[in-house]
Design a protein around this motif. Structure first.
Motif, PDB file in Angstrom:
ATOM      1  N   ALA A 541      38.149  47.692  52.277  1.00 16.97           N
ATOM      2  CA  ALA A 541      39.121  47.796  51.186  1.00 16.97           C
ATOM      3  C   ALA A 541      38.458  47.920  49.828  1.00 16.97           C
ATOM      4  O   ALA A 541      39.133  48.125  48.810  1.00 16.97           O
ATOM      5  CB  ALA A 541      40.050  46.587  51.202  1.00 16.97           C
ATOM      6  N   HIS A 543      36.140  45.482  48.491  1.00 17.58           N
ATOM      7  CA  HIS A 543      35.982  44.186  47.838  1.00 17.58           C
ATOM      8  C   HIS A 543      34.815  43.440  48.458  1.00 17.58           C
ATOM      9  O   HIS A 543      34.488  43.609  49.631  1.00 17.58           O
ATOM     10  CB  HIS A 543      37.259  43.349  47.971  1.00 17.58           C
ATOM     11  CG  HIS A 543      38.393  43.883  47.173  1.00 17.58           C
ATOM     12  ND1 HIS A 543      38.617  43.561  45.867  1.00 17.58           N
ATOM     13  CD2 HIS A 543      39.382  44.756  47.515  1.00 17.58           C
ATOM     14  CE1 HIS A 543      39.679  44.205  45.415  1.00 17.58           C
ATOM     15  NE2 HIS A 543      40.170  44.939  46.398  1.00 17.58           N
ATOM     16  N   GLU A 595      44.539  46.169  44.770  1.00 19.44           N
ATOM     17  CA  GLU A 595      45.165  47.147  45.659  1.00 19.44           C
ATOM     18  C   GLU A 595      46.516  46.676  46.206  1.00 19.44           C
ATOM     19  O   GLU A 595      47.215  47.464  46.864  1.00 19.44           O
ATOM     20  CB  GLU A 595      44.224  47.477  46.828  1.00 19.44           C
ATOM     21  CG  GLU A 595      43.064  48.386  46.452  1.00 19.44           C
ATOM     22  CD  GLU A 595      42.002  47.665  45.649  1.00 19.44           C
ATOM     23  OE1 GLU A 595      41.154  48.337  45.038  1.00 19.44           O
ATOM     24  OE2 GLU A 595      42.015  46.412  45.631  1.00 19.44           O
ATOM     25  N   TRP A 596      46.874  45.434  45.950  1.00 18.05           N
ATOM     26  CA  TRP A 596      48.188  44.968  46.378  1.00 18.05           C
ATOM     27  C   TRP A 596      49.287  45.822  45.755  1.00 18.05           C
ATOM     28  O   TRP A 596      50.330  46.058  46.360  1.00 18.05           O
ATOM     29  CB  TRP A 596      48.368  43.504  45.999  1.00 18.05           C
ATOM     30  CG  TRP A 596      49.659  42.903  46.457  1.00 18.05           C
ATOM     31  CD1 TRP A 596      50.781  42.677  45.711  1.00 18.05           C
ATOM     32  CD2 TRP A 596      49.988  42.470  47.790  1.00 18.05           C
ATOM     33  NE1 TRP A 596      51.773  42.111  46.477  1.00 18.05           N
ATOM     34  CE2 TRP A 596      51.320  41.973  47.759  1.00 18.05           C
ATOM     35  CE3 TRP A 596      49.288  42.439  48.995  1.00 18.05           C
ATOM     36  CZ2 TRP A 596      51.938  41.457  48.880  1.00 18.05           C
ATOM     37  CZ3 TRP A 596      49.910  41.923  50.108  1.00 18.05           C
ATOM     38  CH2 TRP A 596      51.214  41.445  50.059  1.00 18.05           C
ATOM     39  N   TYR A 597      49.024  46.308  44.549  1.00 18.56           N
ATOM     40  CA  TYR A 597      50.012  47.144  43.872  1.00 18.56           C
ATOM     41  C   TYR A 597      50.181  48.480  44.600  1.00 18.56           C
ATOM     42  O   TYR A 597      51.252  49.085  44.562  1.00 18.56           O
ATOM     43  CB  TYR A 597      49.616  47.377  42.422  1.00 18.56           C
ATOM     44  CG  TYR A 597      49.767  46.140  41.572  1.00 18.56           C
ATOM     45  CD1 TYR A 597      50.956  45.877  40.893  1.00 18.56           C
ATOM     46  CD2 TYR A 597      48.737  45.211  41.468  1.00 18.56           C
ATOM     47  CE1 TYR A 597      51.110  44.735  40.128  1.00 18.56           C
ATOM     48  CE2 TYR A 597      48.876  44.064  40.706  1.00 18.56           C
ATOM     49  CZ  TYR A 597      50.070  43.823  40.042  1.00 18.56           C
ATOM     50  OH  TYR A 597      50.219  42.690  39.293  1.00 18.56           O
ATOM     51  N   LEU A 598      49.127  48.960  45.272  1.00 22.79           N
ATOM     52  CA  LEU A 598      49.262  50.166  46.085  1.00 22.79           C
ATOM     53  C   LEU A 598      50.143  49.874  47.304  1.00 22.79           C
ATOM     54  O   LEU A 598      50.938  50.734  47.718  1.00 22.79           O
ATOM     55  CB  LEU A 598      47.882  50.651  46.531  1.00 22.79           C
ATOM     56  CG  LEU A 598      46.934  51.101  45.406  1.00 22.79           C
ATOM     57  CD1 LEU A 598      45.586  51.496  45.990  1.00 22.79           C
ATOM     58  CD2 LEU A 598      47.542  52.263  44.628  1.00 22.79           C
ATOM     59  N   LEU A 670      42.569  48.001  38.677  1.00 26.98           N
ATOM     60  CA  LEU A 670      42.816  49.023  39.688  1.00 26.98           C
ATOM     61  C   LEU A 670      42.653  50.421  39.104  1.00 26.98           C
ATOM     62  O   LEU A 670      42.095  51.317  39.740  1.00 26.98           O
ATOM     63  CB  LEU A 670      44.215  48.851  40.277  1.00 26.98           C
ATOM     64  CG  LEU A 670      44.665  49.869  41.311  1.00 26.98           C
ATOM     65  CD1 LEU A 670      43.774  49.821  42.540  1.00 26.98           C
ATOM     66  CD2 LEU A 670      46.119  49.633  41.703  1.00 26.98           C
ATOM     67  N   ARG A 673      38.978  51.206  38.902  1.00 24.31           N
ATOM     68  CA  ARG A 673      38.399  51.397  40.232  1.00 24.31           C
ATOM     69  C   ARG A 673      38.764  52.773  40.793  1.00 24.31           C
ATOM     70  O   ARG A 673      37.908  53.475  41.347  1.00 24.31           O
ATOM     71  CB  ARG A 673      38.898  50.281  41.168  1.00 24.31           C
ATOM     72  CG  ARG A 673      38.313  48.913  40.868  1.00 24.31           C
ATOM     73  CD  ARG A 673      39.109  47.797  41.523  1.00 24.31           C
ATOM     74  NE  ARG A 673      39.074  47.866  42.975  1.00 24.31           N
ATOM     75  CZ  ARG A 673      38.182  47.257  43.744  1.00 24.31           C
ATOM     76  NH1 ARG A 673      37.227  46.536  43.173  1.00 24.31           N
ATOM     77  NH2 ARG A 673      38.227  47.342  45.054  1.00 24.31           N
ATOM     78  N   ILE A 674      40.033  53.146  40.640  1.00 23.77           N
ATOM     79  CA  ILE A 674      40.459  54.456  41.156  1.00 23.77           C
ATOM     80  C   ILE A 674      39.789  55.586  40.386  1.00 23.77           C
ATOM     81  O   ILE A 674      39.357  56.597  40.957  1.00 23.77           O
ATOM     82  CB  ILE A 674      41.992  54.570  41.073  1.00 23.77           C
ATOM     83  CG1 ILE A 674      42.634  53.605  42.074  1.00 23.77           C
ATOM     84  CG2 ILE A 674      42.450  55.994  41.344  1.00 23.77           C
ATOM     85  CD1 ILE A 674      44.150  53.564  42.003  1.00 23.77           C
ATOM     86  N   THR A 679      38.463  53.465  46.006  1.00 23.70           N
ATOM     87  CA  THR A 679      39.816  53.438  46.535  1.00 23.70           C
ATOM     88  C   THR A 679      39.784  53.089  48.016  1.00 23.70           C
ATOM     89  O   THR A 679      38.760  53.285  48.687  1.00 23.70           O
ATOM     90  CB  THR A 679      40.489  54.812  46.373  1.00 23.70           C
ATOM     91  OG1 THR A 679      39.750  55.778  47.151  1.00 23.70           O
ATOM     92  CG2 THR A 679      40.502  55.238  44.911  1.00 23.70           C
ATOM     93  N   PRO A 680      40.886  52.562  48.551  1.00 21.30           N
ATOM     94  CA  PRO A 680      40.916  52.297  49.990  1.00 21.30           C
ATOM     95  C   PRO A 680      40.730  53.561  50.822  1.00 21.30           C
ATOM     96  O   PRO A 680      40.308  53.479  51.977  1.00 21.30           O
ATOM     97  CB  PRO A 680      42.308  51.680  50.200  1.00 21.30           C
ATOM     98  CG  PRO A 680      42.690  51.127  48.877  1.00 21.30           C
ATOM     99  CD  PRO A 680      42.094  52.070  47.885  1.00 21.30           C
ATOM    100  N   TRP A 681      41.077  54.733  50.256  1.00 25.83           N
ATOM    101  CA  TRP A 681      40.950  55.974  51.017  1.00 25.83           C
ATOM    102  C   TRP A 681      39.650  56.717  50.731  1.00 25.83           C
ATOM    103  O   TRP A 681      39.504  57.877  51.110  1.00 25.83           O
ATOM    104  CB  TRP A 681      42.141  56.888  50.712  1.00 25.83           C
ATOM    105  CG  TRP A 681      42.315  57.168  49.235  1.00 25.83           C
ATOM    106  CD1 TRP A 681      41.707  58.131  48.506  1.00 25.83           C
ATOM    107  CD2 TRP A 681      43.160  56.455  48.344  1.00 25.83           C
ATOM    108  NE1 TRP A 681      42.098  58.066  47.195  1.00 25.83           N
ATOM    109  CE2 TRP A 681      43.009  57.044  47.060  1.00 25.83           C
ATOM    110  CE3 TRP A 681      44.036  55.372  48.475  1.00 25.83           C
ATOM    111  CZ2 TRP A 681      43.704  56.587  45.943  1.00 25.83           C
ATOM    112  CZ3 TRP A 681      44.710  54.930  47.368  1.00 25.83           C
ATOM    113  CH2 TRP A 681      44.551  55.531  46.111  1.00 25.83           C
TER     114      TRP A 681
END
Length: 833
Positions: A541, A543, A595-598, A670, A673-674, A679-681
């Protein structure tokens, strides 16, 4: 001087001498006040009921104390006005103890509780506004068995109640409670400063426990309200020897003061004279013991002897357009009491008056083009003449003894670096105070009470040889992240980083929501850069988890936190009782991530699809829960925020803004980071390989150990900037290489020994789809099927396409990961020949 004259002089002393708390220390009249104290009492009551000796005896005692460099006394009963006047005329502060029935079940009886409240109220009224009063002690060592009987929460609430009573009677006063090791777990952070009675008779144990107490005290001063040794059982010379290092260790570890127990052997308790204890610096006839001269000499040299061989330190200030705050930095550096240091300003291409201000203060100025923070820090240490390089930001300023405490920790071991706390100064404005109570601030991470995993860049020092050995700071980190990177590199090289709670700097927080948001966005970018360099430290993720514990204000905590467990010993008999707080579970920690907001956006999208297929509206409650989690955390954190007493009526606005900042911070982080690809992806890897298991082998003419082979493969993965992690103690694989959030590749190795040092090294690799990937694919596929059966063809198509895309993405990530593994194994095979 007659007693009457002393009284007149005492009453004339200005109120400006009252003491105030500033971070980890106490100040009076703008100067740091180290409390060099002795305890005084308890004594046999006099005929008129006074709990102290006659005035002429007290006057003589005070005269002896002043000669011994004592500047404070601690009483166990409320002193009469004439004693406070004598203390003022002698230049002594009084730590006023308020006695009450703490050794009985005082919470069970309403009459007893009211009596205690009345005792506190009347004690403060008697002493209120007297310039000799240092602070009020609303309790002293509530027995561990009583605390255990009622539970820690009820005792904490009761002490908070007494604290508020004292504050109401005299709002400007300082109030504290005296704790001891058996109940160290009590959370008394609401008190103005921390007090402990500690009797440890070995230097190493006292030193270690003082460091622990400093971390329990947080950003409040720590005062040792009782230290000492019984000369009756240990001898006069032994008492003097132990008190010498006890006093010195207390101040060397950054405590704000120490009270030696006691001034005299005369001690009365429970209606009896105590004859089998001789803790005094003087005996019952007031004749001096050897310990008196020893303590007097130690008090003269607080906090450190001037004769110590201090190493030369170079203080480096790096600045880009820091003219607004850097003057405070240089003014404070001029007030440093350290005997051998230089100040270097690295002006990183500023367009304001930064360099001119540096020259005005006579510091060494090095001007460069704007190359970023890491390059500026490297320029500073390369030009330094000191063996230790201390860094401080241009929006921070140090405590006068900052360098003493840093150097002291360096001298205690082979530390590569040492850091200390950074505290927000008072008076920066309402928004800055709210930011200080919000997440994302510079915090230190400790793996023990004196060893750090990370020290923030605004307050860090390193041996010059350590910086040279690591080639300094990485220039890719232009504004943040360089301190984390350096700490990790030092750790990987086997070096250790120390921490000293007394090495305080005052660090201005951002004073607008816009600049705070911009700062957090920059920190998000730095995290992305760190992940590219240290992918093995990050999970899928994006982190990483600190090994140690984070210390600082504004930390966001999980709502469902497991209750701390207190080590009490059998039947509560443990002499040192600590609270152990387990880490929150995975589910409770998820809302803490940006990333909770995603995830919230994803649930919102699923809920929106409910417009074309109603069963998807079932995601609505999950969406509400997902929204409520960060909101609840923000409310909880805002309620726990602490602000100066002067906040008054506007406190509710500060708590409200703090809650808002707890919501803004993860969104800003976030965004950064993006922006920089964390990013998670995100995907890792350059080449592709078929997403199927395969084997490889490599023949070696020279024998290689398992550890060396593992290190060779790890180095190859690092060079390829792959996202990897080594296998753990319970894993049946050596390495895992991530291709993305859904898929990875795992690698295991073995070896055939063929004699003469020859080896055939065997490798097997296979793809691995994560449980998250399988769950998402299964859920979307099942929903697509259900929507098709229900005739909702539009929804079925969207869900089927989503399932197909995630499936393809999983195979692609596996192919990327296996491509990295194949490239690594080919490189290993080529070098093995």
């Amino acid at each position: 001087m007659t007693i009457e004259a002393a009284l007149r002089r005492g009453r004339s002393i200005a109120r400006a001498a009252r003491v105030e708390v500033r971070g980890k220390f106490l100040f009076a009249n703008g100067e740091k006040l180290y409390l060099r104290g002795v305890t005084y009492g308890t004594f046999r009551p006099q005929a008129e009921g006074t709990m102290f000796p006659p005035p002429e005896v007290v006057e003589a005692d005070f005269r002896g104390m002043v000669e011994a460099r004592v500047n404070a006394i601690r009483t166990y009963t409320v002193p009469p006005g004439w004693l406070l006047d004598l203390a003022s005329s002698s230049g002594l502060y009084v730590l006023v103890g308020i006695p009450w029935e703490q050794h009985i079940r005082f919470l069970d009886d309403r009459k007893t509780r009211k009596g205690i409240e009345r005792a506190v109220r009347e004690a403060v009224r008697i002493c209120a506004a007297h310039p000799a009063v240092l602070a009020y002690l609303v309790g002293n060592e509530i027995p561990a068995q009583i605390v255990r009987w009622y539970g820690r929460r009820r005792i904490e609430q009761w002490l908070r109640h007494l604290y508020r009573i004292a504050k109401r009677e005299e709002p400007g006063s300082l109030v504290a409670y005296v704790n001891y090791p058996t109940t160290e777990y009590l959370d008394l952070s609401f008190m103005d400063f921390a007090c402990f009675n500690v009797y440890l008779e070995t230097r190493e144990r006292l030193q270690a426990y003082l460091a622990r107490l400093q971390n329990l005290a947080g950003d409040k001063p720590l005062v040792m309200t009782e230290i000492g040794l019984d000369s009756r059982r240990n001898g006069l010379e032994r008492q003097a020897e132990v008190l010498d290092w006890q006093v010195r260790e207390v101040f060397a570890e950054g405590c704000a003061g120490a009270f030696v127990f006691a001034w005299t052997d005369e001690w009365h308790r429970g209606g009896y004279d105590i004859e089998d204890w001789d803790f005094g610096l003087v005996n019952r006839a007031r004749a001096s013991k050897p310990a008196l001269a020893t303590v007097a000499k130690a008090f003269t040299e607080v906090p450190f002897p001037a004769s110590c061989p201090w190493p030369r330190i170079s203080v480096v200030v790096c600045s880009y357009n820091g003219a607004r705050t850097i003057r405070d930095t240089f003014e404070a550096l001029q007030r440093l009491k350290y005997p051998d240091f230089e100040t270097i300003l690295v002006d990183d291409g500023s367009k304001d008056a930064t360099a001119a201000i540096g020259r005005e203060f006579g510091v060494r100025v090095i001007s460069t083009e704007n190359r970023g923070l890491s390059n500026a820090r490297n320029t500073g240490y390369e030009a330094a003449t000191g063996e230790i390089i201390a860094y401080i930001d241009d929006d921070a300023y140090p405590d006068p003894n900052w360098l003493h405490y840093l150097a002291h920790r360096f001298t205690q071991g082979d530390w590569a670096g040492v850091g200390g706390p950074n505290l927000p100064p008072a008076g920066d404005g309402m928004i800055a105070e709210c930011v200080a109570n919000s997440p994302g601030g510079p915090v230190h991470v400790l793996v023990s009470d004196v060893e750090a995993e990370h020290i923030p860049g605004c307050n860090m020092a390193f041996r010059k040889t350590a910086l040279e050995g690591t080639r300094g700071f990485d220039s890719r980190f232009r504004s943040a992240g360089d301190d984390v990177d350096l700490c990790w590199r030092l750790s990987d090289s086997g070096r250790r980083i120390g921490f000293h709670a007394g090495a305080v700097v005052w660090h201005h927080r951002r004073n607008s929501v816009r600049t705070y948001s911009k700062q957090q966005r920059g920190y998000g970018r730095a995290e992305a850069l760190l992940e590219r360099k240290w992918p093995e430290r990050y999970n899928a993720a994006g982190h990483f988890a600190w090994t140690g514990r984070l210390y600082g204000r504004g930390l966001t905590t999980a709502l469902q936190r497991a209750a701390g467990r207190i080590y009490q010993g059998r039947a509560g008999t443990a002499p040192f009782q600590s609270v152990y707080q387990p880490a929150p579970g995975v589910l409770a920690s998820l809302p803490l991530m940006p990333e909770w907001y995603l995830a919230v956006l994803g649930l919102a999208a699923v809920t929106a699809l409910g417009a074309i297929w109603m069963p998807l509206l079932a995601a609505g409650p999950l969406l509400l829960i997902a929204l409520a989690a960060p909101l609840g955390q923000a409310v909880f954190a805002a309620a726990r925020a602490t602000f100066p007493e002067r906040a008054g009526a506007r406190a509710w606005r500060q708590h409200l803004l703090t809650g808002v900042l707890h919501l803004v911070q993860p969104m800003a982080r976030l965004s950064g980071r993006i922006e920089y690809g964390l990013t998670p992806w995100r995907r890792r890897g350059r080449g592709l390989a078929l997403p199927f298991a395969f084997t490889e082998s490599a023949w070696r003419e020279e024998w290689q150990s398992i550890e060396a082979r593992t290190q060779t493969i790890a180095s190859s993965l690092k060079r390829q900037e792959a996202a990897w992690q080594p296998g753990g103690d319970f894993d049946a694989w050596d390495f895992e290489v991530r291709g993305g959030m859904f898929s990875s590749a795992r690698l295991i190795s073995s070896v055939e020994e063929h004699g003469g040092g020859h080896q055939l090294v065997l490798f097997r690799a296979w793809p691995e789809i994560s449980n998250l990937g399988l769950a998402v694919i299964g859920a979307t596929s099942g929903l697509a099927l259900a929507a098709g059966i229900d005739g909702a063809w539009s929804a079925a198509a969207v869900l089927a396409l989503t399932a197909g895309a995630i499936t393809l993405r999983s195979f692609w990530e596996a192919a990327l990961a296996l491509g990295v593994v194949k490239s690594t194994l080919w490189e290993y095979r080529d070098t093995a020949r």
